[in-house]
Write a protein that holds these residues in place. Structure first.
Motif, PDB file in Angstrom:
ATOM      1  N   SER A  75      32.838  34.872  31.164  1.00  0.00           N
ATOM      2  CA  SER A  75      32.759  35.870  30.111  1.00  0.00           C
ATOM      3  C   SER A  75      33.002  35.239  28.748  1.00  0.00           C
ATOM      4  CB  SER A  75      33.819  36.962  30.337  1.00  0.00           C
ATOM      5  OG  SER A  75      33.647  37.560  31.599  1.00  0.00           O
ATOM      6  N   LEU A  76      32.237  35.694  27.786  1.00  0.00           N
ATOM      7  CA  LEU A  76      32.424  35.285  26.388  1.00  0.00           C
ATOM      8  C   LEU A  76      32.980  36.480  25.629  1.00  0.00           C
ATOM      9  CD1 LEU A  76      31.873  33.085  24.176  1.00  0.00           C
ATOM     10  CD2 LEU A  76      29.702  34.277  23.765  1.00  0.00           C
ATOM     11  N   ILE A  77      34.028  36.229  24.861  1.00  0.00           N
ATOM     12  CA  ILE A  77      34.684  37.306  24.134  1.00  0.00           C
ATOM     13  C   ILE A  77      34.675  36.998  22.641  1.00  0.00           C
ATOM     14  CG2 ILE A  77      36.851  38.601  23.887  1.00  0.00           C
ATOM     15  CD1 ILE A  77      37.362  37.162  26.848  1.00  0.00           C
ATOM     16  N   LEU A  78      34.190  37.980  21.890  1.00  0.00           N
ATOM     17  CA  LEU A  78      34.294  37.913  20.441  1.00  0.00           C
ATOM     18  C   LEU A  78      35.473  38.801  20.066  1.00  0.00           C
ATOM     19  CD1 LEU A  78      31.268  37.308  21.255  1.00  0.00           C
ATOM     20  CD2 LEU A  78      30.692  38.047  18.932  1.00  0.00           C
ATOM     21  N   GLU A  79      36.555  38.183  19.657  1.00  0.00           N
ATOM     22  CA  GLU A  79      37.808  38.926  19.457  1.00  0.00           C
ATOM     23  C   GLU A  79      37.673  39.987  18.368  1.00  0.00           C
ATOM     24  OE1 GLU A  79      40.442  38.736  21.283  1.00  0.00           O
ATOM     25  OE2 GLU A  79      39.935  36.992  22.505  1.00  0.00           O
ATOM     26  N   SER A  80      36.981  39.650  17.303  1.00  0.00           N
ATOM     27  CA  SER A  80      36.763  40.589  16.203  1.00  0.00           C
ATOM     28  C   SER A  80      35.405  40.242  15.608  1.00  0.00           C
ATOM     29  CB  SER A  80      37.877  40.447  15.161  1.00  0.00           C
ATOM     30  OG  SER A  80      37.635  41.297  14.056  1.00  0.00           O
ATOM     31  N   ALA A  81      34.391  40.948  16.061  1.00  0.00           N
ATOM     32  CA  ALA A  81      33.024  40.578  15.715  1.00  0.00           C
ATOM     33  C   ALA A  81      32.799  40.578  14.203  1.00  0.00           C
ATOM     34  CB  ALA A  81      32.047  41.533  16.388  1.00  0.00           C
ATOM     35  N   SER A  82      32.038  39.594  13.764  1.00  0.00           N
ATOM     36  CA  SER A  82      31.658  39.513  12.357  1.00  0.00           C
ATOM     37  C   SER A  82      30.149  39.388  12.256  1.00  0.00           C
ATOM     38  CB  SER A  82      32.340  38.314  11.686  1.00  0.00           C
ATOM     39  OG  SER A  82      31.883  37.112  12.267  1.00  0.00           O
ATOM     40  N   THR A  83      29.612  39.697  11.086  1.00  0.00           N
ATOM     41  CA  THR A  83      28.156  39.701  10.913  1.00  0.00           C
ATOM     42  C   THR A  83      27.561  38.319  11.156  1.00  0.00           C
ATOM     43  OG1 THR A  83      28.447  39.419   8.534  1.00  0.00           O
ATOM     44  CG2 THR A  83      28.142  41.673   9.334  1.00  0.00           C
ATOM     45  N   ASN A  84      28.322  37.257  10.890  1.00  0.00           N
ATOM     46  CA  ASN A  84      27.769  35.912  11.114  1.00  0.00           C
ATOM     47  C   ASN A  84      27.746  35.524  12.597  1.00  0.00           C
ATOM     48  OD1 ASN A  84      30.417  35.226  11.663  1.00  0.00           O
ATOM     49  ND2 ASN A  84      30.713  34.023   9.808  1.00  0.00           N
ATOM     50  N   GLN A  85      28.166  36.440  13.440  1.00  0.00           N
ATOM     51  CA  GLN A  85      28.035  36.222  14.880  1.00  0.00           C
ATOM     52  C   GLN A  85      26.811  36.932  15.455  1.00  0.00           C
ATOM     53  OE1 GLN A  85      32.152  37.389  15.891  1.00  0.00           O
ATOM     54  NE2 GLN A  85      32.450  35.282  16.611  1.00  0.00           N
ATOM     55  N   THR A  86      26.027  37.528  14.584  1.00  0.00           N
ATOM     56  CA  THR A  86      24.728  38.053  15.003  1.00  0.00           C
ATOM     57  C   THR A  86      23.866  36.879  15.451  1.00  0.00           C
ATOM     58  OG1 THR A  86      24.767  40.001  13.575  1.00  0.00           O
ATOM     59  CG2 THR A  86      22.597  39.126  14.173  1.00  0.00           C
ATOM     60  N   SER A  87      23.412  36.934  16.690  1.00  0.00           N
ATOM     61  CA  SER A  87      22.700  35.789  17.243  1.00  0.00           C
ATOM     62  C   SER A  87      22.191  36.117  18.640  1.00  0.00           C
ATOM     63  CB  SER A  87      23.652  34.583  17.319  1.00  0.00           C
ATOM     64  OG  SER A  87      22.984  33.399  17.711  1.00  0.00           O
ATOM     65  N   MET A  88      21.461  35.144  19.216  1.00  0.00           N
ATOM     66  CA  MET A  88      21.102  35.192  20.629  1.00  0.00           C
ATOM     67  C   MET A  88      22.133  34.360  21.376  1.00  0.00           C
ATOM     68  SD  MET A  88      19.093  35.914  23.196  1.00  0.00           S
ATOM     69  CE  MET A  88      17.342  36.153  22.883  1.00  0.00           C
ATOM     70  N   TYR A  89      22.693  34.936  22.443  1.00  0.00           N
ATOM     71  CA  TYR A  89      23.682  34.228  23.247  1.00  0.00           C
ATOM     72  C   TYR A  89      23.092  33.932  24.624  1.00  0.00           C
ATOM     73  CZ  TYR A  89      27.014  35.176  19.603  1.00  0.00           C
ATOM     74  OH  TYR A  89      27.663  35.202  18.384  1.00  0.00           O
ATOM     75  N   LEU A  90      23.128  32.667  24.989  1.00  0.00           N
ATOM     76  CA  LEU A  90      22.598  32.224  26.267  1.00  0.00           C
ATOM     77  C   LEU A  90      23.716  31.715  27.157  1.00  0.00           C
ATOM     78  CD1 LEU A  90      19.441  30.177  25.198  1.00  0.00           C
ATOM     79  CD2 LEU A  90      19.513  32.514  26.040  1.00  0.00           C
ATOM     80  N   CYS A  91      23.698  32.186  28.388  1.00  0.00           N
ATOM     81  CA  CYS A  91      24.602  31.673  29.401  1.00  0.00           C
ATOM     82  C   CYS A  91      23.824  30.724  30.294  1.00  0.00           C
ATOM     83  CB  CYS A  91      25.161  32.830  30.226  1.00  0.00           C
ATOM     84  SG  CYS A  91      26.214  32.332  31.600  1.00  0.00           S
ATOM     85  N   ALA A  92      24.503  29.731  30.840  1.00  0.00           N
ATOM     86  CA  ALA A  92      23.841  28.791  31.743  1.00  0.00           C
ATOM     87  C   ALA A  92      24.829  28.318  32.789  1.00  0.00           C
ATOM     88  CB  ALA A  92      23.279  27.599  30.977  1.00  0.00           C
ATOM     89  N   SER A  93      24.285  27.848  33.897  1.00  0.00           N
ATOM     90  CA  SER A  93      25.144  27.252  34.916  1.00  0.00           C
ATOM     91  C   SER A  93      24.481  25.991  35.446  1.00  0.00           C
ATOM     92  CB  SER A  93      25.438  28.223  36.058  1.00  0.00           C
ATOM     93  OG  SER A  93      24.308  28.408  36.893  1.00  0.00           O
ATOM     94  N   ARG A  94      25.307  25.130  36.006  1.00  0.00           N
ATOM     95  CA  ARG A  94      24.805  23.835  36.434  1.00  0.00           C
ATOM     96  C   ARG A  94      25.741  23.275  37.500  1.00  0.00           C
ATOM     97  NH1 ARG A  94      24.673  18.360  32.772  1.00  0.00           N
ATOM     98  NH2 ARG A  94      22.777  17.448  33.611  1.00  0.00           N
ATOM     99  N   LYS A  95      25.133  22.699  38.520  1.00  0.00           N
ATOM    100  CA  LYS A  95      25.924  22.017  39.529  1.00  0.00           C
ATOM    101  C   LYS A  95      26.521  20.766  38.903  1.00  0.00           C
ATOM    102  CE  LYS A  95      25.236  20.551  44.309  1.00  0.00           C
ATOM    103  NZ  LYS A  95      24.253  20.304  45.350  1.00  0.00           N
ATOM    104  N   ARG A  96      27.625  20.307  39.457  1.00  0.00           N
ATOM    105  CA  ARG A  96      28.278  19.114  38.924  1.00  0.00           C
ATOM    106  C   ARG A  96      27.362  17.901  39.053  1.00  0.00           C
ATOM    107  NH1 ARG A  96      34.017  19.602  40.875  1.00  0.00           N
ATOM    108  NH2 ARG A  96      34.130  21.108  39.188  1.00  0.00           N
ATOM    109  N   GLY A  97      27.289  17.076  37.996  1.00  0.00           N
ATOM    110  CA  GLY A  97      26.479  15.853  38.052  1.00  0.00           C
ATOM    111  C   GLY A  97      25.469  15.814  36.922  1.00  0.00           C
ATOM    112  N   GLY A  98      25.392  14.653  36.246  1.00  0.00           N
ATOM    113  CA  GLY A  98      24.563  14.533  35.057  1.00  0.00           C
ATOM    114  C   GLY A  98      23.091  14.760  35.293  1.00  0.00           C
ATOM    115  N   ARG A  99      22.646  14.569  36.530  1.00  0.00           N
ATOM    116  CA  ARG A  99      21.217  14.691  36.819  1.00  0.00           C
ATOM    117  C   ARG A  99      20.781  16.144  37.038  1.00  0.00           C
ATOM    118  NH1 ARG A  99      17.638  15.318  40.786  1.00  0.00           N
ATOM    119  NH2 ARG A  99      15.766  14.023  40.766  1.00  0.00           N
TER     120      ARG A  99
END
Lengths: 113, 114
Positions: A75-99
């Motif tokens: 979860s991502l939490i914006l404690e007190s949202a501000s106008t400069n936090q208007t944006s696209m937010y992307l979540c991602a996941s990845r298995k361990r390992g650089g490849r």
């Protein structure tokens, strides 16, 4: 079929509100990430988590916090949202390992008024 | 710190033609991986192709291929026989061998003209 889902595609919030963005992955990945995407700036890493309850700051953590109580949820939490936090937010996941391939969610477009 | 540079903010190509997207990176590491990701309009970002730095052979996936020049730290993506569905933002990304994080370039917006 691998899947990363985000709780909302579009969100409108008021300045000062506390905002929660949820992300769930079904691939048993150790690593999960939150980025924000802005035109001309590409993807900037806010926070990432390499295990349950473990987190590391990314490039732009100010104004954000995260929570990972279960392996599949970040979860991502914006404690007190501000106008400069208007944006696209992307979540991602990845298995361990650089490849390994990183899998992305569909994104949440947040508008803070 | 590693950096990834995509010098072309926008590119366009005619359908059925070939286009090359540029990417350069800066690292002192010898063990690393390079990726191209595609983000179609309003759709999820997906992996297009991956290159291991220790492999000399350029990676190929159907119409997508890379030109990996290790000494020049260059990793360009070639799209052959471009299709309308190739229109997207393309991001180049770098990962150190022991790192869990990707470093992304700022992206190239590709337009495919019919």
């Amino acid at each position: 079929d691998v899947k990363v889902t985000q709780s909302s595609r579009y969100l409108v919030k008021r300045t000062g509100e506390k905002v929660f963005l949820e992300c769930v992955q079904d691939m048993d990945h150790e690593n999960m990430f939150w980025y924000r995407q802005d035109p001309g700036l590409g993807l900037r890493l806010i926070y990432f988590s390499y295990d349950v309850k473990m987190k590391e700051k990314g490039d732009i953590p100010e104004g954000y916090s995260v929570s990972r109580e279960k392996k599949e949820r970040f979860s991502l939490i914006l404690e007190s949202a501000s106008t400069n936090q208007t944006s696209m937010y992307l979540c991602a996941s990845r298995k361990r390992g650089g490849r390994e391939t990183q899998y992305f969610g569909p994104g949440t477009r947040l508008l803070v008024l | 710190a590693q950096t990834v540079t995509q010098s072309q903010p926008e590119m366009s190509v005619q359908e059925a033609e070939t286009v090359t997207l540029s990417c350069t990176y800066d690292t002192s590491e010898s063990d690393y991986y390079l990726f191209w990701y595609k983000q179609p309009p309003s759709r999820q970002m997906i992996l297009v192709i991956r290159q291991e730095a220790y492999k000399q052979q350029n990676a190929t996936e159907n119409r997508f291929s890379v030109n990996f020049q290790k000494a020049a730290k260059s990793f360009s993506l070639k799209i052959s026989d471009s299709q309308l569905g190739d229109a997207a933002m393309y991001f180049c990304a770098f990962s150190r061998g022991g790192s869990e994080k990707l470093v992304f370039g700022k992206g190239t917006k590709l337009t495919v003209n019919p």
